[in-house]
Design a protein around this motif. Structure first.
Motif, PDB file in Angstrom:
ATOM      1  N   GLU A   1     -44.299 -40.961  12.206  1.00 43.35           N
ATOM      2  CA  GLU A   1     -45.637 -41.355  12.738  1.00 43.35           C
ATOM      3  C   GLU A   1     -46.190 -42.406  11.972  1.00 43.35           C
ATOM      4  N   SER A   2     -45.981 -42.438  10.762  1.00 47.81           N
ATOM      5  CA  SER A   2     -46.596 -43.292   9.774  1.00 47.81           C
ATOM      6  C   SER A   2     -45.940 -44.919  10.238  1.00 47.81           C
ATOM      7  N   SER A   3     -44.843 -45.115  11.145  1.00 50.79           N
ATOM      8  CA  SER A   3     -44.380 -46.213  11.646  1.00 50.79           C
ATOM      9  C   SER A   3     -45.373 -46.926  12.584  1.00 50.79           C
ATOM     10  N   TRP A   4     -46.233 -45.960  13.442  1.00 50.68           N
ATOM     11  CA  TRP A   4     -46.939 -46.417  14.461  1.00 50.68           C
ATOM     12  C   TRP A   4     -48.107 -46.999  14.009  1.00 50.68           C
ATOM     13  N   LEU A   5     -48.436 -48.392  14.689  1.00 50.51           N
ATOM     14  CA  LEU A   5     -49.475 -49.219  14.578  1.00 50.51           C
ATOM     15  C   LEU A   5     -50.659 -48.386  15.844  1.00 50.51           C
ATOM     16  N   GLU A   6     -51.907 -48.633  15.747  1.00 49.24           N
ATOM     17  CA  GLU A   6     -52.751 -48.296  16.710  1.00 49.24           C
ATOM     18  C   GLU A   6     -52.608 -48.667  18.206  1.00 49.24           C
ATOM     19  N   PRO A   7     -52.376 -47.924  18.986  1.00 49.56           N
ATOM     20  CA  PRO A   7     -52.188 -48.390  20.460  1.00 49.56           C
ATOM     21  C   PRO A   7     -52.973 -49.509  21.109  1.00 49.56           C
ATOM     22  N   PHE A   8     -52.270 -50.468  21.544  1.00 52.89           N
ATOM     23  CA  PHE A   8     -53.061 -51.362  22.311  1.00 52.89           C
ATOM     24  C   PHE A   8     -53.563 -51.192  23.662  1.00 52.89           C
ATOM     25  N   SER A   9     -54.908 -51.075  23.893  1.00 56.78           N
ATOM     26  CA  SER A   9     -55.417 -50.827  25.075  1.00 56.78           C
ATOM     27  C   SER A   9     -55.623 -51.751  26.003  1.00 56.78           C
ATOM     28  N   SER A  10     -55.814 -51.361  27.421  1.00 57.14           N
ATOM     29  CA  SER A  10     -55.931 -52.302  28.327  1.00 57.14           C
ATOM     30  C   SER A  10     -57.488 -51.992  29.172  1.00 57.14           C
ATOM     31  N   PRO A  11     -57.798 -52.894  29.968  1.00 50.71           N
ATOM     32  CA  PRO A  11     -59.036 -52.388  30.971  1.00 50.71           C
ATOM     33  C   PRO A  11     -58.407 -51.444  31.851  1.00 50.71           C
ATOM     34  N   PRO A  12     -58.939 -50.519  31.924  1.00 49.49           N
ATOM     35  CA  PRO A  12     -58.457 -49.352  33.080  1.00 49.49           C
ATOM     36  C   PRO A  12     -58.526 -49.660  34.439  1.00 49.49           C
ATOM     37  N   SER A  13     -58.867 -50.746  34.874  1.00 46.51           N
ATOM     38  CA  SER A  13     -59.036 -51.318  36.030  1.00 46.51           C
ATOM     39  C   SER A  13     -59.032 -52.666  36.119  1.00 46.51           C
TER      40      SER A  13
ATOM     41  N   PRO B   1     -41.724 -69.659  41.126  1.00 42.62           N
ATOM     42  CA  PRO B   1     -41.697 -68.529  42.120  1.00 42.62           C
ATOM     43  C   PRO B   1     -40.696 -67.403  41.764  1.00 42.62           C
ATOM     44  N   GLN B   2     -39.418 -67.621  41.219  1.00 44.90           N
ATOM     45  CA  GLN B   2     -38.481 -66.159  41.017  1.00 44.90           C
ATOM     46  C   GLN B   2     -38.613 -65.908  39.496  1.00 44.90           C
ATOM     47  N   GLY B   3     -39.391 -66.578  38.873  1.00 48.01           N
ATOM     48  CA  GLY B   3     -39.675 -65.977  37.336  1.00 48.01           C
ATOM     49  C   GLY B   3     -40.378 -64.893  37.131  1.00 48.01           C
ATOM     50  N   PHE B   4     -39.755 -64.210  36.079  1.00 50.43           N
ATOM     51  CA  PHE B   4     -40.495 -63.005  35.687  1.00 50.43           C
ATOM     52  C   PHE B   4     -41.756 -63.314  34.663  1.00 50.43           C
ATOM     53  N   PHE B   5     -42.881 -62.384  34.797  1.00 48.53           N
ATOM     54  CA  PHE B   5     -43.794 -62.472  34.030  1.00 48.53           C
ATOM     55  C   PHE B   5     -44.506 -61.053  33.865  1.00 48.53           C
ATOM     56  N   GLN B   6     -45.170 -60.751  32.582  1.00 43.42           N
ATOM     57  CA  GLN B   6     -45.773 -59.513  32.571  1.00 43.42           C
ATOM     58  C   GLN B   6     -46.789 -59.416  33.534  1.00 43.42           C
ATOM     59  N   THR B   7     -46.891 -57.996  33.988  1.00 46.34           N
ATOM     60  CA  THR B   7     -47.937 -57.843  35.004  1.00 46.34           C
ATOM     61  C   THR B   7     -49.496 -57.829  34.352  1.00 46.34           C
ATOM     62  N   ASN B   8     -49.728 -57.479  33.382  1.00 49.34           N
ATOM     63  CA  ASN B   8     -51.089 -57.429  32.671  1.00 49.34           C
ATOM     64  C   ASN B   8     -51.153 -58.508  32.028  1.00 49.34           C
ATOM     65  N   SER B   9     -51.800 -59.492  32.040  1.00 46.16           N
ATOM     66  CA  SER B   9     -52.168 -60.681  31.273  1.00 46.16           C
ATOM     67  C   SER B   9     -52.651 -60.416  29.827  1.00 46.16           C
ATOM     68  N   ALA B  10     -53.792 -59.505  29.980  1.00 46.57           N
ATOM     69  CA  ALA B  10     -54.415 -59.284  28.605  1.00 46.57           C
ATOM     70  C   ALA B  10     -53.552 -58.660  27.669  1.00 46.57           C
ATOM     71  N   VAL B  11     -52.741 -57.347  28.098  1.00 41.60           N
ATOM     72  CA  VAL B  11     -51.875 -56.873  27.394  1.00 41.60           C
ATOM     73  C   VAL B  11     -50.653 -57.575  26.860  1.00 41.60           C
ATOM     74  N   ALA B  12     -50.348 -58.341  27.598  1.00 44.81           N
ATOM     75  CA  ALA B  12     -48.970 -59.437  27.602  1.00 44.81           C
ATOM     76  C   ALA B  12     -49.529 -60.179  26.239  1.00 44.81           C
ATOM     77  N   ALA B  13     -50.525 -60.851  26.372  1.00 43.65           N
ATOM     78  CA  ALA B  13     -51.259 -61.588  25.266  1.00 43.65           C
ATOM     79  C   ALA B  13     -51.279 -60.811  23.894  1.00 43.65           C
ATOM     80  N   GLY B  14     -51.626 -59.755  23.868  1.00 47.60           N
ATOM     81  CA  GLY B  14     -51.589 -58.861  22.692  1.00 47.60           C
ATOM     82  C   GLY B  14     -50.331 -58.553  22.406  1.00 47.60           C
ATOM     83  N   LEU B  15     -49.276 -58.419  23.265  1.00 48.59           N
ATOM     84  CA  LEU B  15     -47.913 -57.911  22.789  1.00 48.59           C
ATOM     85  C   LEU B  15     -47.346 -59.470  22.082  1.00 48.59           C
ATOM     86  N   TYR B  16     -47.508 -60.505  22.734  1.00 51.93           N
ATOM     87  CA  TYR B  16     -47.016 -61.728  22.042  1.00 51.93           C
ATOM     88  C   TYR B  16     -47.601 -61.953  20.674  1.00 51.93           C
TER      89      TYR B  16
END
Length: 375
Positions: free
Chosen positions: A42-54, A207-222
């Motif tokens: 558990e010590s390896s985990w950082l705080e979860p990155f949350s998202s707007p719920p809707s 058009p056929q490229g992949f992008f993360q579905t949640n822009s706010a969380v993708a920004a945090g991930l990157y």
């Protein structure tokens, strides 16, 4: 959040609908920690990155149903009919605003919606993406190339109804099979890519490229991946399954003189190359098409962001034996991640973080920083 579609039994896609958001987040963190307990504590985990719920989804993949003059856009029910979900609350507000005009446009083409049980009709699916700047990419999936003309002829009317429309295309998908789109794409607009700007870095989505579905969380991930790369100061970076280059372009500290990206999708590679031209030291970046499993893994920092099935035994063993000092693994499936980590005993977990990419569902993204034992 409250969802009438869920309450009325018309849509059960969001399996955690009605569960308080903080409880959802805690349960996802607990589930991830349990699944990965053998790999790290558990010590390896950082705080979860949350998202707007809707209002978080930047992309809608709707099936088109109903009658030619009164189409419905949504998902298939058990009988193969389309449940209209144009007011879906997990979609970004600017995305929802486009659904009404798009349904009206579809109804004006005269093309009959595809009837899945009967295998008749022409208009199959509607795929809409909204950028962080509020611009739109709209893709119409049809059965035959002859269906392109009625859409192209009415495109000026659609642009008037949706002035934020930047990219429009028609995908030809003649087969009756459980895949959303075909390989043939006809772009109708002069602009061929949708700029997706995250953290000041513009990624060019085709058009056929992949992008993360949640822009706010993708920004945090990157941002997290970039912060770890800045800390490690690698001289070479390899981004496997690089997509449009999100990780590669964020994990490019000045110390890195070589940043390579590999992706099976030619459309994504073209977008990544275009995006790299705007980054400092564009000559450092090389993006190529190909199978990640067949790539030379020699690099200081290797990044993997595979599909749900994970990287598999062959690539895991290759990374385990490679000279890479560190590996960044972004996973949307903790079960396949656990299997892959078990196949890489020479790499130990240094840190990890859960990113809630998909609120109201049990799915999430986990980013793990691995370092070579004894390094």
């Amino acid at each position: 959040m409250q969802c009438d579609y869920f309450s009325d039994g018309r849509c059960a896609s969001c399996t955690l609908m009605g569960v308080p958001y903080q409880r959802q987040l805690a349960e996802k963190q607990r589930a991830a920690a349990t699944a990965l307990a053998a790999a790290f504590n558990e010590s390896s985990w950082l705080e979860p990155f949350s998202s707007p719920p809707s209002g978080y989804r930047n992309k809608a993949k709707w099936v088109i149903g109903g009658r030619p003059t009164e189409p419905t856009i949504g998902i298939l029910d058990g009988s193969g009919r389309v449940t209209d979900l144009r007011h879906c609350g997990i979609c970004e507000p600017r995305l929802r605003e486009s659904f009404g005009p798009l349904a009206d446009f579809v109804g004006g083409t005269g093309l009959p919606p595809y009837n899945v049980p009967r295998r008749t009709g022409e208009l199959k699916n509607l795929i809409i993406t909204v950028s962080p700047a509020g611009e739109l990419m709209v893709r119409f999936v049809v059965r035959a190339r002859a269906d392109v003309a009625p859409i192209a002829e009415r495109l000026p009317a659609l642009r008037q109804a949706l002035p934020q429309l930047r990219v429009a295309s028609v995908n030809i998908h003649p087969e009756h099979k459980a895949v959303l789109e075909g390989s043939d794409e006809v772009i109708l607009t002069e602009q061929q890519t949708l700029p997706m700007t995250l953290n000041g870095i513009t990624l060019q989505l085709r058009p056929q490229g992949f992008f993360q579905t949640n822009s706010a969380v993708a920004a945090g991930l990157y941002r997290q991946a970039g912060a770890w790369a800045d800390e490690l100061q690698p001289t070479s970076v390899l981004d496997m399954y690089c997509g449009v280059g999100g990780f590669a372009l964020h994990c490019a500290p000045r110390s890195a003189t070589s940043i390579r990206g590999v992706e099976i999708s030619d459309e994504a590679v073209a977008g990544a190359r275009q995006s790299a031209g705007d980054r400092p030291g564009p000559e450092r970046f090389t993006f190529a098409g190909g199978d990640a499993a067949a790539v030379d893994t020699a690099a200081d920092l290797v990044i993997v962001n595979p599909p749900r099935r994970g990287i598999g035994t062959e690539l895991a063993h290759a990374l385990n034996a490679s000279p890479a000092a560190h590996v960044l693994y972004s996973s949307c499936n903790v079960d396949s991640l656990a299997k892959d980590l078990a196949a890489m005993p020479a790499l130990r977990v240094r840190s990890a973080r859960l990113f809630d990419m998909f609120p109201q569902t049990r799915h999430s993204e986990v980013l793990v920083l691995l370092e070579r034992a004894g390094g």
